[in-house]
Design a protein around this motif. Sequence first.
Motif, PDB file in Angstrom:
ATOM      1  N   ILE A 257     -50.466 -32.292 -12.334  1.00 26.19           N
ATOM      2  CA  ILE A 257     -50.167 -33.486 -11.534  1.00 26.19           C
ATOM      3  C   ILE A 257     -50.099 -33.105 -10.060  1.00 26.19           C
ATOM      4  O   ILE A 257     -49.903 -31.942  -9.725  1.00 26.19           O
ATOM      5  N   THR A 258     -50.229 -34.121  -9.196  1.00 22.88           N
ATOM      6  CA  THR A 258     -50.015 -33.865  -7.776  1.00 22.88           C
ATOM      7  C   THR A 258     -48.507 -33.757  -7.525  1.00 22.88           C
ATOM      8  O   THR A 258     -47.719 -34.257  -8.321  1.00 22.88           O
ATOM      9  N   GLY A 259     -48.130 -33.112  -6.425  1.00 26.38           N
ATOM     10  CA  GLY A 259     -46.687 -32.925  -6.230  1.00 26.38           C
ATOM     11  C   GLY A 259     -46.220 -32.767  -4.802  1.00 26.38           C
ATOM     12  O   GLY A 259     -45.020 -32.841  -4.533  1.00 26.38           O
ATOM     13  N   LEU A 260     -47.152 -32.544  -3.871  1.00 24.57           N
ATOM     14  CA  LEU A 260     -46.724 -32.210  -2.504  1.00 24.57           C
ATOM     15  C   LEU A 260     -45.857 -33.284  -1.851  1.00 24.57           C
ATOM     16  O   LEU A 260     -44.937 -32.972  -1.093  1.00 24.57           O
ATOM     17  N   GLU A 261     -46.150 -34.548  -2.154  1.00 27.78           N
ATOM     18  CA  GLU A 261     -45.434 -35.615  -1.450  1.00 27.78           C
ATOM     19  C   GLU A 261     -44.140 -36.047  -2.150  1.00 27.78           C
ATOM     20  O   GLU A 261     -43.381 -36.835  -1.601  1.00 27.78           O
ATOM     21  N   THR A 262     -43.910 -35.557  -3.361  1.00 23.74           N
ATOM     22  CA  THR A 262     -42.709 -35.964  -4.099  1.00 23.74           C
ATOM     23  C   THR A 262     -41.690 -34.838  -4.283  1.00 23.74           C
ATOM     24  O   THR A 262     -40.567 -35.082  -4.707  1.00 23.74           O
ATOM     25  N   SER A 263     -42.072 -33.616  -3.953  1.00 20.46           N
ATOM     26  CA  SER A 263     -41.197 -32.452  -4.168  1.00 20.46           C
ATOM     27  C   SER A 263     -39.836 -32.598  -3.492  1.00 20.46           C
ATOM     28  O   SER A 263     -38.795 -32.418  -4.121  1.00 20.46           O
TER      29      SER A 263
END
Length: 420
Positions: A324-330
Amino acid sequence: MDLLIKNGRVVDPERKIDRITDVVIRDGKIRSIGTANDVELPVFDATGLVVAPGFFDIHVHLREPGTEEAETIRTGGNAAVAGGFTAVAAMPNTKPPNDNPSITSYIVSEARRSSPARVFPIGAITKEQKGETLAEIGEMVQAGITAISDDGKPVMDGQLFRRALEYAQMFDIPVIEHCEDLHLSKGGVMHEGVYSTRLGLKGIPGAAEEAMLSRDLILAEMTGGRYHVAHLSTRGSVQMVREAKARGLQISAEVTPHHFTLTDAAVADYDTNAKMNPPLRSSDDLAALIEGIEDGTIDAIASDHAPHHMNLKMLEFDSAPFGITGLETSVGLAITQLKLSMKRLIEMLSINPQRIMRVKPWGLFEDSTADLTILNPKRKWTFDVKHSRSLSRNSPFHGWEMTGKAVATIVGGKIVYEDR
Ligand SMILES: [Zn+2]
């Protein structure tokens, strides 16, 4: 590259700073920390905000070269700064993989040209990540890699992994392992447990991770090599790392936000955005990760940002790719889910990642490069994947309400992202 940050809560655990004051930046570097009057510079009013050393995500897949429809160095860099990260470390499983200095040089120069975030490439351990012979590690170090890993795959050959640990010591770089015994995990698509049985999906037992980790710890102890565990996901793994550290091993470990936020229950409706490797585990594993974060067993939070084109994630669960993408929710998930002190949060997102990767340190000290993350820990916001800077949309956190957000990201004294 000149800026006066006024009246922020300046927090740098490494330099033991936590006070409300000003930061003067000139020519991209920090010139002073302390009350600054009569300074003729553009002002950033940080009243009510936290000014921290730039956050560093040490586990990111940028997909360039080779799969630019999912992510490029530029779009990944944009997503990074939008998530509050001034730097990322890029895993080598591109196409072709980063297993030689010409790919490393390409990533370094493309990042300089197009990414607002700094990019530290990670080289492959083995040629083509096939697990057969060592890659051109020395040459890649010359070209700019800061670590080696075959992430996405483990190095199954123990002898080869031993050699990698020994060889990496010559350059003082960490060896990062994606712990997975491929025989134990074969064919698995989710955590092996009650849910996999109920859903009729093949499971990946926690033992697949733990068996490889235990071998690695033995080899790390034998060689004295610098070993880093990627995306730890089980109670047994946390316990093994805890014991190894107590014995004095120079090892480190990271956890992803999805593993400390979600469990295998998220797979219940066959949502492919809940498919990742290692898989989402049980609620007991999640509790152990939180314990490991709180007691310092786990050093860093890293996203394992793994963008995939929508067409692939629309496949049925068995066939869809992991990740999954994660950079903006970390950062939002870390603040919302973990309730850590600001000091501990910044250690896990900036100080420890810098130490693990042995990069030239940055932070709130004179002459540091002005790479800063400015947080509003109370800001309430909702993640909307349609507005993501990433080229991909594969996030299970669409529509999630969070508390705490990076509201400005500063790289080399320049505001590269702002959301006031
Ligand atoms: Zn991995």
